[in-house]
Enzyme design. Sequence first.
Site, PDB file in Angstrom:
ATOM      1  N   SER A  25       0.848  -1.186   0.000  1.00 32.79           N
ATOM      2  CA  SER A  25       0.000   0.000   0.000  1.00 32.79           C
ATOM      3  C   SER A  25       0.885   1.238   0.000  1.00 32.79           C
ATOM      4  O   SER A  25       2.028   1.179  -0.477  1.00 32.79           O
ATOM      5  CB  SER A  25      -0.903  -0.036   1.245  1.00 32.79           C
ATOM      6  OG  SER A  25      -1.892   0.960   1.170  1.00 32.79           O
ATOM      7  N   ASN A  26       0.396   2.358   0.497  1.00 38.00           N
ATOM      8  CA  ASN A  26       1.168   3.608   0.584  1.00 38.00           C
ATOM      9  C   ASN A  26       0.635   4.411   1.777  1.00 38.00           C
ATOM     10  O   ASN A  26      -0.391   4.047   2.348  1.00 38.00           O
ATOM     11  CB  ASN A  26       1.061   4.372  -0.748  1.00 38.00           C
ATOM     12  CG  ASN A  26      -0.377   4.709  -1.057  1.00 38.00           C
ATOM     13  OD1 ASN A  26      -1.012   5.483  -0.358  1.00 38.00           O
ATOM     14  ND2 ASN A  26      -0.938   4.082  -2.095  1.00 38.00           N
ATOM     15  N   PRO A  27       1.308   5.488   2.137  1.00 41.73           N
ATOM     16  CA  PRO A  27       0.949   6.177   3.392  1.00 41.73           C
ATOM     17  C   PRO A  27      -0.241   7.132   3.297  1.00 41.73           C
ATOM     18  O   PRO A  27      -0.435   7.944   4.221  1.00 41.73           O
ATOM     19  CB  PRO A  27       2.218   6.967   3.752  1.00 41.73           C
ATOM     20  CG  PRO A  27       3.221   6.669   2.710  1.00 41.73           C
ATOM     21  CD  PRO A  27       2.528   6.072   1.546  1.00 41.73           C
ATOM     22  N   SER A  28      -1.048   7.103   2.268  1.00 39.85           N
ATOM     23  CA  SER A  28      -2.165   8.054   2.178  1.00 39.85           C
ATOM     24  C   SER A  28      -3.104   7.892   3.382  1.00 39.85           C
ATOM     25  O   SER A  28      -3.566   6.793   3.686  1.00 39.85           O
ATOM     26  CB  SER A  28      -2.937   7.828   0.875  1.00 39.85           C
ATOM     27  OG  SER A  28      -4.129   8.592   0.886  1.00 39.85           O
ATOM     28  N   ALA A  92      -4.726   7.568  -3.610  1.00 39.93           N
ATOM     29  CA  ALA A  92      -3.401   7.067  -3.977  1.00 39.93           C
ATOM     30  C   ALA A  92      -3.564   5.589  -4.323  1.00 39.93           C
ATOM     31  O   ALA A  92      -3.465   4.708  -3.466  1.00 39.93           O
ATOM     32  CB  ALA A  92      -2.429   7.268  -2.826  1.00 39.93           C
TER      33      ALA A  92
END
Length: 212
Positions: A25-28, A92
């Site tokens: 995933s990503n930090p959004s 994101a």
Amino acid sequence: MGKSLNCLISAGPTREWIDPVRFISNPSSGKMGYALASEAHKRNFKVNLVSGPVLLPIEKGIDVTYVESAEEMSIAMMTQFNEADLIIMCAAVCDHKPKEMWGQKKKKADFPTSIEFVSTKDILYELGKRKKENQKLIGFAAETESCEQNAKKKLNLKNLDWIALNDVSIKDIGFESDLNEITLYSNSEQKVKLSIASKEKLAAQIFDIITK
Ligand code: PMT
């Protein structure tokens, strides 16, 4: 009384599962997208928010569809796209997902040293292809290098009306932060730089510009 316009907004990250206990995933955090949804609601749009997994509360009066993967986000956006007058893709979305998801938790000793990834669907690109004359489509660009050039490329490739560039290599803005700094580019060569501010304040400034 006039019918209020529909605004469709995506926010937050997607999760692409490797096995039942692991994902990429990503930090959004969803803060930017939720601030935009709140601003749209204040301006009397009927708001549909498509949200990845985040920890933020939903404001009363905003309709939300929760999704997890890029595939689910794509389905939710496509389903609601035709009724929307203004569409803002702030999520994101993971560009890649594991080629296969294992049904059982992979044991530590069996975990591979590399995992094969495949591309996810580019949702915004697909929306851009379907955009009608009466619809406005806004994207975001999260960049770390050649920011202006990359943002303009996405603006054209994805058939957008505006793109909001944030340079996510700058500490204290962008992902997770309460603050952001944005430059807007339009398909008619306009460029508007918005100074560092809270995501709520920027959401209001973005709406002032894109709804002009
Ligand atoms: O959520 P926060 O913590 O508040 O952080 C805000 C933010 C940094 C996530 C937000 O401001 C932001 O930049 N969102 C877009 C992130 C992104 O995926 O950018 P991108 O440059 O990789 O993608 C360009 C555009 O295509 C984006 O509108 C994205 O939503 C869209 N996209 C990308 C990949 C994909 N498979 N499908 C898409 O629709």
